[in-house]
Write an enzyme that holds these catalytic residues in place. Structure first.
Site, PDB file in Angstrom:
ATOM      1  N   MET A 100       0.777  -1.227   0.000  1.00 59.42           N
ATOM      2  CA  MET A 100       0.000   0.000   0.000  1.00 59.42           C
ATOM      3  C   MET A 100       0.821   1.297   0.000  1.00 59.42           C
ATOM      4  O   MET A 100       0.303   2.375   0.264  1.00 59.42           O
ATOM      5  CB  MET A 100      -0.983   0.001   1.192  1.00 59.42           C
ATOM      6  CG  MET A 100      -1.926  -1.197   1.210  1.00 59.42           C
ATOM      7  SD  MET A 100      -2.723  -1.528  -0.386  1.00 59.42           S
ATOM      8  CE  MET A 100      -4.037  -0.311  -0.328  1.00 59.42           C
ATOM      9  N   LYS A 101       2.093   1.188  -0.311  1.00 58.50           N
ATOM     10  CA  LYS A 101       2.933   2.398  -0.427  1.00 58.50           C
ATOM     11  C   LYS A 101       3.231   2.646  -1.898  1.00 58.50           C
ATOM     12  O   LYS A 101       3.263   1.706  -2.692  1.00 58.50           O
ATOM     13  CB  LYS A 101       4.266   2.187   0.298  1.00 58.50           C
ATOM     14  CG  LYS A 101       4.129   2.195   1.802  1.00 58.50           C
ATOM     15  CD  LYS A 101       4.614   3.533   2.344  1.00 58.50           C
ATOM     16  CE  LYS A 101       4.472   3.613   3.826  1.00 58.50           C
ATOM     17  NZ  LYS A 101       3.447   4.500   4.307  1.00 58.50           N
ATOM     18  N   ILE A 102       3.483   3.907  -2.221  1.00 57.60           N
ATOM     19  CA  ILE A 102       3.879   4.220  -3.594  1.00 57.60           C
ATOM     20  C   ILE A 102       5.403   4.324  -3.627  1.00 57.60           C
ATOM     21  O   ILE A 102       5.987   5.138  -2.899  1.00 57.60           O
ATOM     22  CB  ILE A 102       3.219   5.534  -4.070  1.00 57.60           C
ATOM     23  CG1 ILE A 102       1.689   5.352  -4.082  1.00 57.60           C
ATOM     24  CG2 ILE A 102       3.725   5.925  -5.447  1.00 57.60           C
ATOM     25  CD1 ILE A 102       0.913   6.627  -4.301  1.00 57.60           C
ATOM     26  N   LEU A 103       6.026   3.480  -4.435  1.00 58.73           N
ATOM     27  CA  LEU A 103       7.488   3.475  -4.496  1.00 58.73           C
ATOM     28  C   LEU A 103       7.997   4.728  -5.215  1.00 58.73           C
ATOM     29  O   LEU A 103       7.409   5.158  -6.218  1.00 58.73           O
ATOM     30  CB  LEU A 103       7.983   2.226  -5.233  1.00 58.73           C
ATOM     31  CG  LEU A 103       7.738   0.899  -4.509  1.00 58.73           C
ATOM     32  CD1 LEU A 103       8.039  -0.282  -5.435  1.00 58.73           C
ATOM     33  CD2 LEU A 103       8.564   0.797  -3.229  1.00 58.73           C
ATOM     34  N   HIS A 119      -3.668  -4.676  -9.373  1.00 54.94           N
ATOM     35  CA  HIS A 119      -4.605  -3.593  -9.053  1.00 54.94           C
ATOM     36  C   HIS A 119      -6.043  -4.106  -9.222  1.00 54.94           C
ATOM     37  O   HIS A 119      -6.365  -4.727 -10.230  1.00 54.94           O
ATOM     38  CB  HIS A 119      -4.342  -2.404  -9.981  1.00 54.94           C
ATOM     39  CG  HIS A 119      -5.145  -1.208  -9.622  1.00 54.94           C
ATOM     40  ND1 HIS A 119      -4.836  -0.421  -8.517  1.00 54.94           N
ATOM     41  CD2 HIS A 119      -6.256  -0.675 -10.166  1.00 54.94           C
ATOM     42  CE1 HIS A 119      -5.737   0.541  -8.422  1.00 54.94           C
ATOM     43  NE2 HIS A 119      -6.602   0.405  -9.418  1.00 54.94           N
TER      44      HIS A 119
END
Ligand code: GRF
Length: 199
Positions: A100-103, A119
């Site tokens: 749930m993190k955006i790299l 997704h």
């Protein structure tokens, strides 16, 4: 054919997969199960979570897969430490499964190997969060799941595999989530296999 080369984990001919998770890890479980076969050409070498308490880590542990959970909330710490681990274990591909993190684009550039994500929508529709509620609100007839390559633009990389599911009049976001999750479990391992076979 698998051949163990030495102390460091080096399996000749096997593609090495790392998986990032944040929570439950049901996609992680389906991927581990799929590649458990002895003669599989794919080996999951590492599972990392930005959330120390992620349930999925327990499953990785039970499956005897090296795993790390981060207590630190810092994205920089997470990315830098993870990069070191990915390099150390010669990972060929990173799969995000309920991560749930955006790299950061810096991480993507430095890793320099393919990164896949799952997704819960038929991309390019409904990038970001709350995909099921948005599909129902728009009275869509179909939803589904998409496996795509990760680029610095959120949920916008090349689509690798997609599968549809019908939205019924009786569906609500919860019931649709369940249906889509079943599809996710089915297509993610297949997408990884196909992708790695063509690498
Ligand atoms: C999945 O629906 C995934 O598509 C989304 O978050 C959910 C994670 O589920 N990004 P799990 O952790 O794999 O069970």
């Amino acid at each position: 054919m698998e051949k163990y080369l030495g102390k460091k984990e080096k399996y000749l001919g096997k593609k090495k997969v790392a998986i990032f998770i944040s929570g439950r890890g049901s996609n992680l479980r389906s991927i581990i199960k799929y590649f458990r076969k002895k003669n599989s050409l794919i080996k999951i070498v590492l599972v990392i979570s930005n959330n120390f308490d992620a349930k999925g880590l327990k499953y990785a542990n039970k499956s005897k897969i090296l795993n790390y959970g981060f207590r630190s909330k810092s994205k920089l710490v997470f990315e830098n430490q993870s990069l070191k681990l990915l390099k150390k274990h010669n990972v060929d591909i990173l799969c995000l499964a309920g991560f749930m993190k955006i790299l950061s684009s810096n991480f993507i550039k430095k890793f320099s190997k393919p990164i896949l994500n799952i997704h819960p929508s038929l991309l390019p529709k409904y990038k970001g969060l709350n995909t099921h509620a948005r599909a129902i609100k728009n009275k869509d007839r179909y939803s589904g799941a998409t496996i795509h390559k990760v680029t610095k633009k959120l949920d916008s990389g090349k689509i690798i595999l997609q599968k549809k599911v019908k939205i019924l009049k009786s569906d609500n976001p919860k019931s649709l989530e369940k249906k889509v999750l079943r599809i996710e479990h089915e297509i993610y391992p297949k997408a990884i296999k196909n992708f790695l076979t063509n690498l």
